[in-house]
Structure formats: C-alpha cells, structure tokens
Write a protein that holds these residues in place. Structure first.
Motif, PDB file in Angstrom:
ATOM      1  N   LYS A 102      13.856  17.267  25.220  1.00  0.00           N
ATOM      2  CA  LYS A 102      14.958  17.025  26.153  1.00  0.00           C
ATOM      3  C   LYS A 102      14.544  16.093  27.284  1.00  0.00           C
ATOM      4  CE  LYS A 102      18.489  19.561  28.763  1.00  0.00           C
ATOM      5  NZ  LYS A 102      19.007  20.910  29.095  1.00  0.00           N
ATOM      6  N   LEU A 103      13.354  16.305  27.843  1.00  0.00           N
ATOM      7  CA  LEU A 103      12.892  15.453  28.933  1.00  0.00           C
ATOM      8  C   LEU A 103      12.599  14.041  28.442  1.00  0.00           C
ATOM      9  CD1 LEU A 103      10.554  17.859  30.947  1.00  0.00           C
ATOM     10  CD2 LEU A 103      12.943  17.271  31.369  1.00  0.00           C
ATOM     11  N   PHE A 186      21.188  16.477  27.589  1.00  0.00           N
ATOM     12  CA  PHE A 186      20.133  16.012  28.497  1.00  0.00           C
ATOM     13  C   PHE A 186      20.693  15.331  29.736  1.00  0.00           C
ATOM     14  CE2 PHE A 186      20.926  12.609  25.415  1.00  0.00           C
ATOM     15  CZ  PHE A 186      21.170  11.532  26.250  1.00  0.00           C
ATOM     16  N   PRO A 189      19.012  16.332  33.606  1.00  0.00           N
ATOM     17  CA  PRO A 189      17.722  15.695  33.939  1.00  0.00           C
ATOM     18  C   PRO A 189      17.787  14.179  33.888  1.00  0.00           C
ATOM     19  CG  PRO A 189      17.628  16.753  31.782  1.00  0.00           C
ATOM     20  CD  PRO A 189      18.888  17.206  32.423  1.00  0.00           C
ATOM     21  N   PHE A 193      16.345  11.773  36.751  1.00  0.00           N
ATOM     22  CA  PHE A 193      15.384  10.711  36.445  1.00  0.00           C
ATOM     23  C   PHE A 193      15.898   9.362  36.928  1.00  0.00           C
ATOM     24  CE2 PHE A 193      13.381  13.269  32.845  1.00  0.00           C
ATOM     25  CZ  PHE A 193      12.193  13.431  33.536  1.00  0.00           C
ATOM     26  N   LEU A 231       9.586  14.243  37.570  1.00  0.00           N
ATOM     27  CA  LEU A 231       9.256  14.798  36.269  1.00  0.00           C
ATOM     28  C   LEU A 231       8.839  16.262  36.392  1.00  0.00           C
ATOM     29  CD1 LEU A 231       8.737  14.409  33.239  1.00  0.00           C
ATOM     30  CD2 LEU A 231       6.462  13.569  33.811  1.00  0.00           C
ATOM     31  N   ASN A 234      12.013  18.433  37.032  1.00  0.00           N
ATOM     32  CA  ASN A 234      12.772  18.664  35.799  1.00  0.00           C
ATOM     33  C   ASN A 234      12.027  19.589  34.848  1.00  0.00           C
ATOM     34  OD1 ASN A 234      15.167  17.229  36.227  1.00  0.00           O
ATOM     35  ND2 ASN A 234      14.242  15.292  35.616  1.00  0.00           N
ATOM     36  N   LEU A 235      10.713  19.450  34.786  1.00  0.00           N
ATOM     37  CA  LEU A 235       9.925  20.295  33.886  1.00  0.00           C
ATOM     38  C   LEU A 235      10.036  21.764  34.276  1.00  0.00           C
ATOM     39  CD1 LEU A 235       7.820  20.612  31.621  1.00  0.00           C
ATOM     40  CD2 LEU A 235       6.041  20.192  33.333  1.00  0.00           C
ATOM     41  N   GLU A 238      13.767  23.018  33.490  1.00  0.00           N
ATOM     42  CA  GLU A 238      14.060  23.128  32.061  1.00  0.00           C
ATOM     43  C   GLU A 238      13.232  24.229  31.408  1.00  0.00           C
ATOM     44  OE1 GLU A 238      16.484  21.710  30.566  1.00  0.00           O
ATOM     45  OE2 GLU A 238      17.042  20.559  32.336  1.00  0.00           O
TER      46      GLU A 238
END
Length: 316
Positions: A102-103, A186, A189, A193, A231, A234-235, A238
């Motif tokens: 997804k990321l 997605f 995120p 981003f 990043l 989001n990590l 998620e």
C-alpha cells in the motif's frame, strides 16, 4: 473674600488594578468547557476498557454472571488454542504484505502526480476516490465477486493460460485478496506523501543533477531522506490499521475465516469467540493482547526510526 477648595479629583482605576479572576476561577471555567470531552472519555473509553480488563480474567458467556478464572484465558490462548496461533500468523502475513504494498503504491502514484501538470486535480480525485468508500461491506463483497471462481480476475487470468479456480477458494491466495483490497485504497497515504513531496526544495534535485545523479540516485539520496518523516508517519498509521482489519476478511470469507482458516484474522477470530461462541471473557483477553501487541510494534517502530528518519530542523 472666601475661597472654597475644589474637591479632590480621583484618578480612574487603571486596568491593572481591576479585579482579575483568580487561578481557581480560570481552572473552573476550563473544566466546565472540557466536561463534555471528559465525560465522553470516561464513559465511552476508560470505563469500557476497565470492564473489558476485568472480563478478561473471567468466564463470561453474555448470559450468566462473570465467574473469576484468573489467568486461564491467557494461558489457554497461548497453550491450548491452535486456531489462535493460526489467526496470529495470518494477521502477521497480512501486515507484512499489505502495508509495504500500500505504501509503495501510494508513494509511486504521488511521485507521478507531482510531475503531472495537466488535469492534476482530476487525477488526484480519481486516485483518492477508493479511499472515500472505506472498508465497507459492499466494497468487500464486490471485491469477493471479482476474485471468486468465475469472477473477472479469474476469467482474465484464464484467458492468458493461468487457471486459479478463484482466489477466494484457494487457501494460499485468499489472504492476498484482502491485502490487495487494502492496497487498492491507497488514497489517504498518497495525499500525505504528495504534501511531503511538495515541501522538498527543488534546489536539492538541481544540485544532485549537476553532480550527475540519475533519477534513481536522486530518489534514494534526496527524496527518501527528505520524505522519511512522512514515510514514518504513514508506516505507523497503516501498521496499526492493518492489525485491526475486520470487515474485508468477514465479507470475503463469509464470516468464517475460510478456506481452512486462511483468512481468519485476529479480529475476526476475536469476534467469533466473543459473539458466536459466547466466550466474552476469552475475547476480552484477546483484545488486551492485541492492544499490547500493537503498542509493542509501535514502540519498536519509534525506536528503529532513529536510524532512518531524518528531520531537517535537527540541531536548529
């Protein structure tokens, strides 16, 4: 001639001499305005958590009074319940597959949108639209129909000589159906981003290009380090959400975690033990183990972030 003395003129009280509300009065007013939030936290969060913690040490079937059993729910969980172990393994596999996929999709599309100049608003809205649908039951059922035996995906793969018989009925592929559904949404995120990419100074890319760096070297040496805080954000989000996946697994598996428990995620098994089997004490213990596991994983992510997350204002 007698003169009469003029009455003394009283100076107006200054603003500093006026009576100000005391510290206790200010605190009291603050608590009055905060009272709806405080009541909500106590009644809707802390109180249910306390009850759940108590029930995790009891044998409770939703109909009779809870019976104290101590740590039996926890010991049975790790020593006498093989399905619990399978649910943990399935959930970990899903997290390991769904989160990076997804990321990666979100970052790739964000990079493309940053370099797009025509119809940028349309493309942003189009890629974000699936996230607006959320993890709804209707979307999960449509996704199940796409990957079922005879579905669109099965027909497309069969036309090029790949015969799967439907991913949903395959114990080795069913979990990836849920992971692909998560990766398809997605949009959230991606937007984060994209906002982070727009904050990277263009001077860094120009300097790297003058040094002869190609697009891959610019991505590795400029984009990723400058984007590492976004990043990391989001990590963490998620990962926490992936551990709590429920609706897609429930819809795709028909609520039973099949086939062969291949989609028996942790939350789905918790639901089954609590509401289908009426073992609410056991389900409460599972919920607290999940809470501690998510906290431990989040702590590990924060600890390891010191070696790969870079903040531009450090040392300022």
């Amino acid at each position: 001639m007698t003169t009469t003395a003029a009455p003394p003129v009283t100076a107006p009280a200054s603003a500093s001499s006026r009576k100000r509300p005391g510290r206790g009065e200010r605190h009291g007013s603050a608590y009055v305005f905060l009272s709806p939030w405080i009541l909500g936290v106590v009644l809707l969060t802390l109180a249910p958590m306390a009850v759940s913690l108590y029930l995790s040490f009891t044998d409770y079937n939703l109909f009779d009074a809870p019976r104290w059993v101590g740590l039996r729910n926890y010991t049975d969980m790790f020593t006498a319940d093989p399905r619990y172990g399978r649910s943990v393994g399935t959930t970990l596999l899903y997290v390991v597959v769904a989160v990076p996929l997804k990321l990666a999709l979100a970052l790739g599309v964000a990079l493309l949108l940053r370099s797009t100049h025509r119809a940028k608003g349309f493309y942003r809205s189009a890629f974000y639209a699936p996230s607006l649908l959320g993890a709804s039951m209707s979307i999960a059922l449509v996704w199940r129909a796409l990957y079922n035996d005879g579905g669109t995906v099965d027909e497309v793969l069969s036309s090029i000589g790949i015969h799967t018989g439907g991913w949903v009925a395959d114990p080795h592929l069913a979990v990836f159906v849920v992971a692909l559904l998560s990766a398809w949404q997605f949009g959230a995120p991606m937007v984060i981003f994209l906002a982070g990419l727009q904050q990277i100074p263009s001077d860094l890319y120009e300097a790297a290009a003058l040094d002869g760096a190609g697009w891959w070297r610019r991505f590795v040496s400029v984009t990723l380090p400058m984007l590492s805080p976004v990043l990391f954000f989001n990590l963490v989000l998620e990962t926490i959400q992936s551990f709590q996946v429920f609706t897609p697994a429930f819809a795709i598996s028909g609520g039973k975690g099949g086939p062969a428990d291949s989609t028996m995620f942790y939350t789905l098994y918790l639901y089954e033990r609590g509401f289908s089997a009426s073992h609410m004490g056991y389900a409460s213990a599972m919920a607290w183990v999940l809470l501690l596991a998510i906290g431990a994983v989040t702590l590990v992510l924060f600890r390891t972030s010191r070696s790969w997350v870079f903040y531009t204002n450090e040392g300022a």
